[in-house]
Write an enzyme that holds these catalytic residues in place. Structure first.
Site, PDB file in Angstrom:
ATOM      1  N   GLU A 106      13.447  71.782  50.830  1.00 41.01           N
ATOM      2  CA  GLU A 106      13.012  73.130  51.213  1.00 41.01           C
ATOM      3  C   GLU A 106      11.488  73.192  51.120  1.00 41.01           C
ATOM      4  O   GLU A 106      10.899  72.617  50.194  1.00 41.01           O
ATOM      5  CB  GLU A 106      13.613  74.183  50.288  1.00 41.01           C
TER       6      GLU A 106
ATOM      7  N   HIS B 176      26.035  74.094  45.815  1.00 37.51           N
ATOM      8  CA  HIS B 176      26.126  73.861  47.263  1.00 37.51           C
ATOM      9  C   HIS B 176      26.376  72.395  47.638  1.00 37.51           C
ATOM     10  O   HIS B 176      27.209  72.097  48.483  1.00 37.51           O
ATOM     11  CB  HIS B 176      24.832  74.294  47.946  1.00 37.51           C
TER      12      HIS B 176
ATOM     13  N   LYS C 173      26.971  82.184  42.408  1.00 37.98           N
ATOM     14  CA  LYS C 173      26.698  80.934  41.704  1.00 37.98           C
ATOM     15  C   LYS C 173      25.324  81.042  41.034  1.00 37.98           C
ATOM     16  O   LYS C 173      24.543  81.894  41.447  1.00 37.98           O
ATOM     17  CB  LYS C 173      26.767  79.743  42.650  1.00 37.98           C
TER      18      LYS C 173
HETATM   19  C1  BG6 Z   1      20.360  79.540  47.164  1.00 39.12           C
HETATM   20  C2  BG6 Z   1      19.437  78.981  46.134  1.00 39.12           C
HETATM   21  O1  BG6 Z   1      21.676  79.578  46.668  1.00 39.12           O
HETATM   22  O2  BG6 Z   1      20.317  78.728  48.331  1.00 39.12           O
HETATM   23  C3  BG6 Z   1      18.042  78.936  46.690  1.00 39.12           C
HETATM   24  O3  BG6 Z   1      19.465  79.798  44.969  1.00 39.12           O
HETATM   25  C4  BG6 Z   1      18.005  78.177  47.997  1.00 39.12           C
HETATM   26  O4  BG6 Z   1      17.162  78.342  45.743  1.00 39.12           O
HETATM   27  C5  BG6 Z   1      19.059  78.711  48.952  1.00 39.12           C
HETATM   28  O5  BG6 Z   1      16.722  78.315  48.566  1.00 39.12           O
HETATM   29  C6  BG6 Z   1      19.169  77.854  50.198  1.00 39.12           C
HETATM   30  O6  BG6 Z   1      20.069  78.465  51.079  1.00 39.12           O
HETATM   31  P1  BG6 Z   1      19.879  78.378  52.652  1.00 39.12           P
HETATM   32  O7  BG6 Z   1      21.060  79.056  53.215  1.00 39.12           O
HETATM   33  O8  BG6 Z   1      18.583  79.075  52.957  1.00 39.12           O
HETATM   34  O9  BG6 Z   1      19.823  76.919  52.959  1.00 39.12           O
END
Ligand code: BG6
Length: 506
Positions: free
Chosen positions: A243, A267, A175
């Site tokens: 985040e 997501h 994605k």
């Molecule tokens: C990724 C994004 O798909 O997902 C990132 O490109 C993001 O920007 C990440 O930090 C978050 O994934 P997870 O699994 O660490 O929550």
């Protein structure tokens, strides 16, 4: 293959590989050994995702006995050779792989890695894959992983076609799939010129998270919650993924993408679909996709007036970022699903970089009782409505909060909760990291946790009003919860995060 049967098939226990010689198929666990040998071609092999997740994930899958005999051909724009790539993989695994892997295991994993620079074109790629196939013997399967930005996807697919690497192949596409509806439709069409739909695995790693799949188990394996899973009992839903990390070395990718395309259209919408979908007729790819796609079809086009975009202070100073950049590093929005189950129930979504805390929660706020018989000052309602909260962390948790009587005279009420944490099952070690789970599913040929062309095109379609007329980006301080208007967006309700009461440590 349905999700539940697969669950039992993929039970993970680390297996010792120390004594097995390289020359034979030396993966003793049945789950991996049942699969045909694979050559995995990894595009973007020197990138951030490959280093943080894909290479360490392959190492873990192999160590857990879930891979068949395999070779990896890494490729990227960097001019590396086999040795350089192995060194990069070693450093990545040192930094990001789970502990407990011996030097010998590590070395034997690295022997399976090779590299061909993308500048060599389709001929060099084809030769590198042939070498690996000869080493494996027979006619191994091919798995192409495109860990590259959407703008590069089309030309890479064409390279695969020219290199003659389509037969016996599956392709995992990262994605975001396209950048808007037109580019997604075009990309789907150009991929279909080379690969058939059953060969294509559009990955959204949030669907590979154990906790995301647990939403399906929770909703559809229990009689208790489904009757209240609708507008009659639910006031609103929050999907909140702040985040703490910044954009850092990914600025080149992020500047052309932004938080909405990076996280929401991908997501957060996928999680929203798991939360909102009707029960599928079976836990199989087609019925699940059908129900998810119905949710996407019912999504109202995003109203730009219901969106807050933000950019953290200092973002424009990063190398690779335009000094006048209008890319959002934060987004909060309201979504509405126009169907019988969800009419009038807003879904509030939020995500951003460099925020006060890192979390991935889904929070369902239940309606308050129609009438209260508790005396004023009893405390009922004073700490918000009852909530069901899913924590999508790797070590996932679940909580159901409610009002209960405070012990002693009179009738005072406190907010209490029932909580569950994954580690209580004693099976935390069995959890596959999301990318591991999905790479394994693609090798098995199971599409259940992958997204479809129709679903993706529809999510871009509902995004069009926002993408065409985005509201201005508003600055926010690093370490904050985003620009202030995100509070008005949800008012008179309030964001659950930061939690008024932390998770109980059990
Ligand atoms: C990724 C994004 O798909 O997902 C990132 O490109 C993001 O920007 C990440 O930090 C978050 O994934 P997870 O699994 O660490 O929550």
């Amino acid at each position: 293959m349905d999700l539940l049967r697969q669950r039992s098939r993929t039970s993970v226990r680390s297996v010792s590989l120390d004594c097995a010689p390289m020359a034979r198929t030396d993966n003793p666990a049945p789950a991996g050994a049942q699969l045909a040998p694979h050559v995995l071609v990894l595009f973007g092999a020197t990138g951030d995702l490959a280093r943080r997740k894909l290479l360490p994930g392959l190492l873990h899958l192999w160590q857990a006995g879930l891979l068949p005999d395999f070779r990896v051909v890494g490729t990227s724009l960097d001019p590396l050779d086999d040795e350089g790539f192995r060194k990069l993989a070693r450093q990545a695994c040192d930094e990001f792989a789970r502990p407990g892997i011996s030097d010998l295991q590590r070395a034997r994993f690295e022997e399976r890695l090779s590299f061909v620079p993308q500048s060599g074109g389709s001929a060099a790629l084809s030769a590198a894959v042939s070498t690996c196939e000869a080493a494996l013997g027979g006619s191994p399967r091919r798995l192409h992983y495109l860990s590259i930005p959407p703008s590069a996807a089309r030309s890479v697919v064409q390279v695969l076609g020219r290199a003659g690497l389509v037969d016996r192949a599956r392709i995992i596409m990262e994605k975001p799939f396209g950048t808007d509806v037109a580019s997604a439709v075009e990309l789907n069409a150009s991929v279909h010129e080379i690969f058939s739909e059953d060969q294509i695995f559009r990955i959204d790693h949030f669907l590979g998270k154990e906790a995301a799949q647990n939403i399906l188990a929770f909703r559809f394996a229990n009689g208790l919650f489904e009757p209240i899973w609708n507008r009659d009992h639910i006031d609103h839903v929050q999907i909140d993924v702040p985040e703490t990390l910044g954009v850092d070395s990914r600025a080149g990718y992020y500047e052309g993408t932004g938080a909405y395309r990076d996280m929401v259209v991908t997501h957060l919408f996928q999680i929203l679909a798991f939360m909102a979908m009707e029960p599928p007729t079976a836990l199989e790819p087609r019925p699940i996709s059908e129900e998810k796609n119905k949710v996407f079809r019912s999504l109202r086009p995003i109203d730009a007036a219901q969106v807050v975009r933000g950019q953290y202070d200092g973002y424009r100073d990063l190398p690779g970022v335009d000094r006048q950049s209008l890319t959002e590093t934060f987004v909060a929005l309201r979504c509405d699903i126009d169907n019988w189950r969800w009419a009038g129930v807003p879904f509030f979504l939020r995500t951003g970089k460099q925020m006060a805390d890192g979390a991935r929660i889904i929070s369902i706020a239940f309606r308050e009782p129609p009438k209260s018989m508790f005396p004023a000052g009893s405390g009922v309602g004073s700490q918000g409505p009852d909530h069901l909260t899913f924590d999508l962390a790797d070590s996932s948790k679940l909580s159901l909060s409610f009002y209960g009587k405070r012990p002693g005279p009179g009738m005072s009420l406190d907010k209490l909760s029932l909580q569950f944490a994954l580690h209580e099952t004693g099976r935390e070690a069995d959890v596959l990291e999301a990318y591991e789970r999905l790479i394994h599913d693609a090798m098995v040929g199971d599409h259940t946790l992958f997204t479809t062309a129709e679903g993706i095109e529809r999510t871009w379609e509902v995004s069009a009003p926002l993408l065409e007329h985005p509201p201005p980006v508003q600055p926010y301080a690093t370490g904050s919860w985003g620009p202030e208007p995100m509070r008005q967006l949800i008012a008179p309700r309030a964001w659950r995060l930061p939690f008024a009461r932390g998770w109980r440590s059990i």
